[in-house]
Design a protein around this motif. Structure first.
Motif, short mmCIF file in Angstrom:
data_model
loop_
_atom_site.label_atom_id
_atom_site.label_comp_id
_atom_site.label_asym_id
_atom_site.label_seq_id
_atom_site.Cartn_x
_atom_site.Cartn_y
_atom_site.Cartn_z
N LEU A 14 0.83 -1.20 0.00
CA LEU A 14 0.00 0.00 0.00
C LEU A 14 0.87 1.26 0.00
CD1 LEU A 14 -2.91 -0.96 2.42
CD2 LEU A 14 -3.04 -0.57 -0.05
N ALA A 15 1.95 1.25 0.75
CA ALA A 15 2.86 2.39 0.77
C ALA A 15 3.50 2.61 -0.60
CB ALA A 15 3.93 2.19 1.84
N LEU A 16 3.85 1.52 -1.28
CA LEU A 16 4.41 1.62 -2.63
C LEU A 16 3.38 2.22 -3.58
CD1 LEU A 16 6.66 1.03 -4.67
CD2 LEU A 16 5.63 -1.23 -4.99
N LEU A 17 2.13 1.78 -3.52
CA LEU A 17 1.08 2.32 -4.37
C LEU A 17 0.86 3.81 -4.10
CD1 LEU A 17 -1.54 -0.57 -4.43
CD2 LEU A 17 -0.02 0.17 -6.27
N VAL A 18 0.85 4.20 -2.85
CA VAL A 18 0.67 5.61 -2.50
C VAL A 18 1.86 6.43 -3.02
CG1 VAL A 18 0.59 7.22 -0.56
CG2 VAL A 18 -0.85 5.19 -0.54
N ALA A 19 3.06 5.92 -2.91
CA ALA A 19 4.25 6.63 -3.39
C ALA A 19 4.20 6.79 -4.91
CB ALA A 19 5.52 5.89 -2.97
#
Length: 162
Positions: A14-19
């Motif tokens: 999820l953090a990768l997608l947000v970034a």
């Protein structure tokens, strides 16, 4: 086949997608954009055909305008460089003739590169030896206005339809 996704793997995905989304969003909305507004063509009022337009920087980044190129009917047209603007003459009752410049009609040309700050504009006025048909205005900048080009073209008609 049993797929196990731990909570820390899920959070990192999820953090990768947000970034990735934030990178896309930043690139999308910080992209340099220019527009031409208020284009007017006056073919008969002055000694030479005249065009007026306003160049706008509608982005939130500064853009340096390097050059403006004009094409009329697919041929490059150079503006009249030594023209100081139209004049009018008045004759006094004593027979003395005075020549005056027409106010707000002097040429406003790009002589050197100019930087447009974010959300600002600049007015231009060019006189040409001859204009007819469609006019293409190509603006060259210091920034990429599309994926592979630092220039943008605008097409206008110089003759009005009845």
């Amino acid at each position: 086949m049993d797929i196990h996704i731990s909570i820390d793997t899920l959070i990192s995905m999820l953090a990768l997608l947000v970034a990735l989304y934030s990178v896309w969003y930043t690139r999308r909305f910080n992209r340099p954009r220019i527009q031409i507004e208020g284009f007017e063509c006056d073919l008969k009022s002055y000694d030479y055909p005249c065009i007026d337009f306003t160049l706008l920087n509608v982005s939130n980044v500064p853009i340096t305008i390097k050059s403006i190129i004009f094409k009329s009917n697919e041929k490059v047209v150079d503006p009249v460089l030594d023209y100081e603007g139209p004049t009018y003459s008045l004759t006094s009752p004593l027979g003395i003739t005075q020549t005056y410049p027409v106010l707000d009609a002097d040429p406003i040309m790009l002589d050197e590169p100019i930087t447009l700050l974010p959300n600002s504009d600049i007015d231009f006025r060019y006189y040409f030896p001859e204009l007819s048909g469609k006019l293409e205005i190509t603006v060259k900048t210091n920034r990429f206005l599309s994926v592979f080009s630092k220039k943008k073209s605008f097409v206008f008609r110089t003759n009005k339809r009845n």
